[in-house]
Design a protein around this motif. Sequence first.
Motif, PDB file in Angstrom:
ATOM      1  N   GLY A  17      -2.114   0.692 -12.036  1.00 31.76           N
ATOM      2  CA  GLY A  17      -2.712  -0.276 -11.962  1.00 31.76           C
ATOM      3  C   GLY A  17      -2.661  -0.944 -10.175  1.00 31.76           C
ATOM      4  O   GLY A  17      -2.566   0.382  -9.490  1.00 31.76           O
ATOM      5  N   VAL A  18      -2.561  -1.807 -10.054  1.00 33.61           N
ATOM      6  CA  VAL A  18      -2.509  -1.722  -8.566  1.00 33.61           C
ATOM      7  C   VAL A  18      -1.096  -2.044  -8.026  1.00 33.61           C
ATOM      8  O   VAL A  18      -0.538  -2.207  -7.441  1.00 33.61           O
ATOM      9  CB  VAL A  18      -3.789  -3.715  -8.350  1.00 33.61           C
ATOM     10  CG1 VAL A  18      -3.381  -4.072  -6.970  1.00 33.61           C
ATOM     11  CG2 VAL A  18      -5.323  -2.523  -8.697  1.00 33.61           C
ATOM     12  N   VAL A  19      -0.728  -3.322  -9.263  1.00 37.01           N
ATOM     13  CA  VAL A  19       0.768  -3.477  -9.105  1.00 37.01           C
ATOM     14  C   VAL A  19       1.634  -2.894  -9.629  1.00 37.01           C
ATOM     15  O   VAL A  19       2.757  -1.941  -8.731  1.00 37.01           O
ATOM     16  CB  VAL A  19       0.835  -4.760  -9.509  1.00 37.01           C
ATOM     17  CG1 VAL A  19       2.487  -5.098  -9.829  1.00 37.01           C
ATOM     18  CG2 VAL A  19       0.124  -6.228  -9.754  1.00 37.01           C
ATOM     19  N   ASP A  20       1.545  -1.901 -10.571  1.00 33.89           N
ATOM     20  CA  ASP A  20       2.217  -0.949 -10.555  1.00 33.89           C
ATOM     21  C   ASP A  20       1.275   0.397 -10.416  1.00 33.89           C
ATOM     22  O   ASP A  20       0.780   0.702 -10.996  1.00 33.89           O
ATOM     23  CB  ASP A  20       1.991  -0.313 -12.414  1.00 33.89           C
ATOM     24  CG  ASP A  20       3.683  -0.874 -12.680  1.00 33.89           C
ATOM     25  OD1 ASP A  20       4.117  -1.499 -12.063  1.00 33.89           O
ATOM     26  OD2 ASP A  20       3.328  -1.652 -13.325  1.00 33.89           O
ATOM     27  N   THR A  21       1.521   1.380  -9.526  1.00 35.62           N
ATOM     28  CA  THR A  21       0.979   2.558  -9.005  1.00 35.62           C
ATOM     29  C   THR A  21       1.991   3.749  -9.472  1.00 35.62           C
ATOM     30  O   THR A  21       3.021   3.924 -10.308  1.00 35.62           O
ATOM     31  CB  THR A  21       0.726   2.556  -7.347  1.00 35.62           C
ATOM     32  OG1 THR A  21       2.515   2.994  -6.568  1.00 35.62           O
ATOM     33  CG2 THR A  21       0.630   1.877  -7.160  1.00 35.62           C
ATOM     34  N   SER A  22       1.043   5.315  -9.588  1.00 33.61           N
ATOM     35  CA  SER A  22       1.812   6.602  -9.737  1.00 33.61           C
ATOM     36  C   SER A  22       1.463   7.423  -8.665  1.00 33.61           C
ATOM     37  O   SER A  22       0.478   7.485  -8.092  1.00 33.61           O
ATOM     38  CB  SER A  22       0.943   7.149 -11.187  1.00 33.61           C
ATOM     39  OG  SER A  22       0.984   6.408 -11.781  1.00 33.61           O
ATOM     40  N   PRO A  23       3.025   8.337  -8.198  1.00 30.00           N
ATOM     41  CA  PRO A  23       3.015   8.556  -7.274  1.00 30.00           C
ATOM     42  C   PRO A  23       1.952  10.007  -7.559  1.00 30.00           C
ATOM     43  O   PRO A  23       1.225  10.804  -8.710  1.00 30.00           O
ATOM     44  CB  PRO A  23       4.526  10.245  -7.279  1.00 30.00           C
ATOM     45  CG  PRO A  23       4.604   9.133  -8.710  1.00 30.00           C
ATOM     46  CD  PRO A  23       4.239   8.141  -8.847  1.00 30.00           C
ATOM     47  N   ALA A  24       1.848  10.876  -6.600  1.00 34.50           N
ATOM     48  CA  ALA A  24       0.335  11.992  -6.668  1.00 34.50           C
ATOM     49  C   ALA A  24       1.570  12.907  -4.990  1.00 34.50           C
ATOM     50  O   ALA A  24       1.674  12.188  -4.109  1.00 34.50           O
ATOM     51  CB  ALA A  24      -0.055  12.021  -6.826  1.00 34.50           C
ATOM     52  N   ASP A  25       0.964  14.397  -4.671  1.00 31.72           N
ATOM     53  CA  ASP A  25       1.451  15.312  -4.164  1.00 31.72           C
ATOM     54  C   ASP A  25       0.225  14.248  -2.637  1.00 31.72           C
ATOM     55  O   ASP A  25       0.952  14.713  -1.526  1.00 31.72           O
ATOM     56  CB  ASP A  25       0.593  16.020  -4.370  1.00 31.72           C
ATOM     57  CG  ASP A  25       1.422  17.203  -4.913  1.00 31.72           C
ATOM     58  OD1 ASP A  25       3.190  16.676  -5.100  1.00 31.72           O
ATOM     59  OD2 ASP A  25       1.232  18.536  -5.371  1.00 31.72           O
ATOM     60  N   ASP A  26      -0.777  13.845  -3.039  1.00 26.85           N
ATOM     61  CA  ASP A  26      -1.543  13.184  -2.200  1.00 26.85           C
ATOM     62  C   ASP A  26      -0.717  11.599  -2.360  1.00 26.85           C
ATOM     63  O   ASP A  26      -2.121  10.646  -1.308  1.00 26.85           O
ATOM     64  CB  ASP A  26      -2.866  13.971  -1.663  1.00 26.85           C
ATOM     65  CG  ASP A  26      -3.506  12.872  -3.266  1.00 26.85           C
ATOM     66  OD1 ASP A  26      -2.478  12.167  -4.128  1.00 26.85           O
ATOM     67  OD2 ASP A  26      -4.483  12.850  -3.722  1.00 26.85           O
ATOM     68  N   GLY A  27       0.078  11.305  -2.306  1.00 30.68           N
ATOM     69  CA  GLY A  27       0.052   9.922  -2.453  1.00 30.68           C
ATOM     70  C   GLY A  27       0.001   8.816  -3.241  1.00 30.68           C
ATOM     71  O   GLY A  27       0.026  10.029  -4.214  1.00 30.68           O
ATOM     72  N   LEU A  28       0.111   7.699  -3.349  1.00 36.64           N
ATOM     73  CA  LEU A  28      -0.109   6.956  -4.024  1.00 36.64           C
ATOM     74  C   LEU A  28      -1.223   7.074  -5.423  1.00 36.64           C
ATOM     75  O   LEU A  28      -2.039   6.516  -4.416  1.00 36.64           O
ATOM     76  CB  LEU A  28       0.658   5.435  -4.103  1.00 36.64           C
ATOM     77  CG  LEU A  28       2.506   5.889  -3.795  1.00 36.64           C
ATOM     78  CD1 LEU A  28       2.880   4.158  -3.334  1.00 36.64           C
ATOM     79  CD2 LEU A  28       3.476   6.516  -5.158  1.00 36.64           C
ATOM     80  N   ILE A  29      -1.728   6.550  -6.377  1.00 33.34           N
ATOM     81  CA  ILE A  29      -2.688   6.291  -6.890  1.00 33.34           C
ATOM     82  C   ILE A  29      -2.833   4.654  -7.062  1.00 33.34           C
ATOM     83  O   ILE A  29      -1.903   4.631  -7.972  1.00 33.34           O
ATOM     84  CB  ILE A  29      -2.852   7.251  -7.757  1.00 33.34           C
ATOM     85  CG1 ILE A  29      -3.069   8.862  -7.227  1.00 33.34           C
ATOM     86  CG2 ILE A  29      -4.353   6.695  -9.249  1.00 33.34           C
ATOM     87  CD1 ILE A  29      -2.519  10.133  -8.960  1.00 33.34           C
TER      88      ILE A  29
END
Length: 441
Positions: A46-58
Amino acid sequence: MQQCRIWPVGSPTWGAGPATAIRDIQGRRRTVGAVVVRERDDACPGVVDTSPADDGLIARVRLPGGRLDPAQIRELAVLAERFGTGSVDLTARANVQLRGLAEADLPAFADAVAAAGLMPSRSHDRVRNILASPLAGRDPNALLDADAVLAAVDRALCAAPDLTALSGRFLIGIDDGGLPIASARHDLDLVAHAEHTFALHVAGHDTTRRFGPADAPAAVVHTARAFLAARARSGAWHVRELPDGAARFAADLAADPGLPDHAPAGPARSRRADAGRPPIGVLAQSDGRFAVGALVPLGRLTQHHLAALIALRTELRITGGRGVVLRDVTDPDATLAALEAADLPCDPASPWRGVTACSGLGACRRALADVRTEATRHALGRRSPDAAPDRADTHWVGCSRACGKPAGATLLVAREDGTYETTPPHPPHDHPLGQRSSRRG
């Protein structure tokens, strides 16, 4: 690699605890007999809860009905450039996703999203998944005004504290009888049955309950609460995963005295034969103006695309097919020309139609291949005079999770040996992987 932090369902990730959170993207699911048991909350960002990825947070911004006014389009472009990669990805739930965010920027990012009017409730950030026709409120074939219902349902969801326990994937559809929206893939659908009358469907099952638009928000909240009670300890994310099944849930709702149930105002009306055509090109509105639908190659709005949309200064709707529809247009020819010049095709025969892909190598740590380049090669190959007349939809993914797969698409999954494993279209809830192909990237 950034550390993942897991927050329990309904935890106050804003205010009482840390201002922002990074969601664990490892899904955990097991089957006991015929019952799906989810061992944790879903990982949708979401906006408050993000997810990690190789190119940064989503970060994912929910847009009920895919709605963006001209000021919000401009602000979204600013947010993407200031905090992310500069591009905006479109999702199958008609939301938008920004990539490449830094953890230190998350509080400022969330404040900016809220200030733009794109997050009315921080606590309900991830549960505002509501689909509607991009012509809602303007469709000459509609049986009712879904736009007004959409806004009322969104307000009702945000006013119910207990509904923060819903999965970030729980999906509500509002189908006004014009362009089809309802689907068995949705958890809950309000389907226009007759003029000013909705039928309540859950996971494609008709509950037989009928009510007017004024009762729709209360019916959605009641049904969502019934789902949370029915899922018990299974942790189900969707109606189709309920221990007793979706059909039983629909039958229980049919007898539920807490749901509104009023006789239809008139006979049920069948859809027009052309109601299922994709919203691409010039579309007539009920008020005499026009809407113009465009494809977005691989569902990604670049800075070039965003600049063109800002310059057009009109309301925009994102579609569940990862396209855009500009509404209330008075000069459709000029709008078509501007969109085509910005590489946003408005021709239903465009080779980009029906070609989608996940983020792929370099963005996702699980990806085995640069599937976006492969999907682009596939799409551009359709332009060749020697290309086979194959218009089948394809979705290219870098791993077996098959993120973002649309219904009815052939799935191509990258393998370690450089080939792709191919699965033809399947019923929406089958396992995503099937026969192997020797196709090479």
